[in-house]
Write an enzyme that holds these catalytic residues in place. Structure first.
Site, mmCIF file in Angstrom:
data_model
loop_
_atom_site.group_PDB
_atom_site.id
_atom_site.type_symbol
_atom_site.label_atom_id
_atom_site.label_comp_id
_atom_site.label_asym_id
_atom_site.label_seq_id
_atom_site.Cartn_x
_atom_site.Cartn_y
_atom_site.Cartn_z
ATOM 1 N N TYR A 78 26.154 -52.547 63.266
ATOM 2 C CA TYR A 78 26.190 -53.071 64.319
ATOM 3 C C TYR A 78 24.669 -53.216 64.734
ATOM 4 C CZ TYR A 78 27.758 -53.356 69.517
ATOM 5 O OH TYR A 78 28.069 -53.890 70.531
ATOM 6 N N PHE A 107 29.834 -50.211 78.607
ATOM 7 C CA PHE A 107 30.628 -50.922 79.587
ATOM 8 C C PHE A 107 32.015 -50.484 79.375
ATOM 9 C CE2 PHE A 107 28.167 -53.747 82.190
ATOM 10 C CZ PHE A 107 26.871 -53.866 81.890
ATOM 11 N N THR A 118 35.203 -51.521 78.776
ATOM 12 C CA THR A 118 36.139 -52.544 78.231
ATOM 13 C C THR A 118 37.206 -51.908 77.028
ATOM 14 O OG1 THR A 118 34.749 -53.145 76.164
ATOM 15 C CG2 THR A 118 34.113 -54.153 78.270
HETATM 16 N N1 LIG Z 1 31.719 -52.782 75.841
HETATM 17 C C1 LIG Z 1 30.486 -52.210 75.803
HETATM 18 O O1 LIG Z 1 30.192 -51.255 76.093
HETATM 19 C C2 LIG Z 1 29.583 -53.144 75.076
HETATM 20 C C3 LIG Z 1 27.954 -52.630 75.043
HETATM 21 C C4 LIG Z 1 27.164 -53.443 74.247
HETATM 22 C C5 LIG Z 1 27.609 -54.598 73.851
HETATM 23 N N2 LIG Z 1 28.549 -55.119 73.868
HETATM 24 C C6 LIG Z 1 29.024 -56.266 73.111
HETATM 25 O O2 LIG Z 1 29.782 -57.362 74.149
HETATM 26 C C7 LIG Z 1 30.573 -58.061 73.638
HETATM 27 C C8 LIG Z 1 31.726 -57.872 74.219
HETATM 28 O O3 LIG Z 1 32.340 -56.647 74.143
HETATM 29 P P1 LIG Z 1 33.524 -56.227 74.891
HETATM 30 O O4 LIG Z 1 33.243 -54.643 75.027
HETATM 31 O O5 LIG Z 1 33.920 -57.256 75.785
HETATM 32 O O6 LIG Z 1 34.706 -55.973 73.689
HETATM 33 P P2 LIG Z 1 36.043 -56.565 73.484
HETATM 34 O O7 LIG Z 1 36.721 -55.892 72.129
HETATM 35 O O8 LIG Z 1 36.851 -56.419 74.837
HETATM 36 O O9 LIG Z 1 36.101 -58.065 73.291
HETATM 37 C C9 LIG Z 1 35.638 -58.763 72.281
HETATM 38 C C10 LIG Z 1 36.290 -60.031 72.061
HETATM 39 O O10 LIG Z 1 36.078 -60.643 70.668
HETATM 40 C C11 LIG Z 1 37.124 -61.107 70.218
HETATM 41 N N3 LIG Z 1 36.707 -61.385 68.665
HETATM 42 C C12 LIG Z 1 36.369 -60.342 67.839
HETATM 43 N N4 LIG Z 1 36.019 -61.086 66.647
HETATM 44 C C13 LIG Z 1 36.111 -62.581 66.880
HETATM 45 C C14 LIG Z 1 36.034 -63.577 66.042
HETATM 46 N N5 LIG Z 1 35.660 -63.589 64.596
HETATM 47 N N6 LIG Z 1 36.127 -64.973 66.649
HETATM 48 C C15 LIG Z 1 36.320 -64.805 67.971
HETATM 49 N N7 LIG Z 1 36.557 -63.810 68.887
HETATM 50 C C16 LIG Z 1 36.533 -62.720 68.142
HETATM 51 C C17 LIG Z 1 38.180 -60.097 70.253
HETATM 52 O O11 LIG Z 1 39.446 -60.537 69.951
HETATM 53 C C18 LIG Z 1 37.988 -59.573 71.689
HETATM 54 O O12 LIG Z 1 38.926 -60.343 72.526
HETATM 55 C C19 LIG Z 1 30.271 -57.661 72.180
HETATM 56 O O13 LIG Z 1 29.463 -58.581 71.544
HETATM 57 C C20 LIG Z 1 29.818 -56.248 72.010
HETATM 58 O O14 LIG Z 1 29.539 -55.956 70.955
HETATM 59 C C21 LIG Z 1 29.701 -54.353 74.483
#
Ligand SMILES: NC(=O)c1ccc[n+]([C@@H]2O[C@H](COP(=O)([O-])OP(=O)(O)OC[C@H]3O[C@@H](n4cnc5c(N)ncnc54)[C@H](O)[C@@H]3O)[C@@H](O)[C@H]2O)c1
Length: 255
Positions: free
Chosen positions: A161, A194, A196
């Protein structure tokens, strides 16, 4: 850029941070195309958002699929001036786990979705944005990527990651420099932790220790705080080529 002029593709727009961005844009008069592999959630999210939203089932790792859907989204939205890359997967796993060394496929698939997927959609979107009529200062579009604080202080189990998110941070400046001549900005947000569905799936004790580790405010971030940051970036043209941490001053510990 005014939010009511936004015609945006949002990857990962069916869930979490991407969905919050879609809600924010639509609430302020923008139009959105949600790109996601999750058909059910994507359809439901677009329905909830109403006429200003469309869902395109898209795997961000597919070069041909992305080119086709970026074009279709531009046609459906009547233009394309914003891309927000939120699609991502956790890909957690130890380099040397209980079952032995991590299968290379696990590492590769994480990098493929988070890093290669972000690049894949960015280049397809930029190819269309370059033809936009120039706005103030010659601006033609904005690309916002989502990294993570794990790009800087990844924990044990985050080798894949962190590598993928470090790549997103790394490509931000060279892409901004290159696309400057077209008036396309490239900015990355590195969120802390976050609330989510991605975090919902973690065990409660992990969630609690994550919250306790955040200096101020000592809680997980809310998706609308991420969406507000996206809107701030769109509204301030002088932000370019930078990665912004959004994390309540958290610095992740080794585990
Ligand atoms: N939630 C956190 O704490 C956090 C922290 C740091 C970074 N992030 C990053 O933020 C972004 C959003 O995360 P989130 O927490 O909203 O996650 P989430 O799992 O709620 O949403 C991610 C979405 O991406 C979609 N997805 C996965 N693989 C895919 C693909 N190959 N093609 C198209 N869509 C795809 C999933 O179906 C999902 O709907 C991610 O890149 C995650 O790494 C999240």
């Amino acid at each position: 850029m005014q939010l009511n002029q936004v015609k945006a593709i949002i990857t990962g727009g069916a869930s979490g941070l991407g969905h919050a961005v879609a809600q924010h844009f639509v609430a302020h008069g923008g139009k959105v195309a949600l790109f996601d592999v999750n058909d059910d959630k994507g359809q439901a999210a677009a329905k909830e958002l109403g006429d200003a939203a469309r869902f395109f089932r898209t795997d961000v790792t597919s070069e041909d699929g992305v080119v086709a859907n970026v074009g279709a989204a531009r046609d459906a939205l009547g233009g394309l001036n914003v891309l927000v890359n939120c699609a991502g997967i956790l890909g957690a796993g130890r380099v040397l786990g209980k079952e032995g060394a991590m299968p290379l496929a696990n590492f590769a698939s994480t990098v493929m979705v988070n890093l290669v997927g972000s690049f894949n959609v960015a280049k397809a979107a930029a190819a269309l944005m370059q033809g936009n009529e120039a706005g103030e200062d010659g601006e033609r579009g904005v690309i916002i990527n989502t990294a993570s604080v794990a790009a800087y202080e990844g924990q044990i189990g985050q080798a894949a990651y962190s590598a993928s998110k470090g790549g997103v941070v790394g490509m931000t400046l060279p892409m901004a420099r290159e696309l400057a001549r077209f008036g396309i900005r490239v900015v990355t947000i590195a969120p802390g932790i976050f609330w989510t569905p991605m975090v919902d799936s973690m065990p409660p004790q992990v969630q609690e220790s994550l919250s306790a580790s955040i200096p101020f405010p000592s809680r997980l971030g809310q998706p609308n705080e991420y969406a507000n940051t996206v809107a701030f970036i769109l509204g301030n043209r002088y932000i370019n080529g930078e990665t912004i941490r959004l994390d309540g001053a958290v610095r992740l510990q080794p585990k």
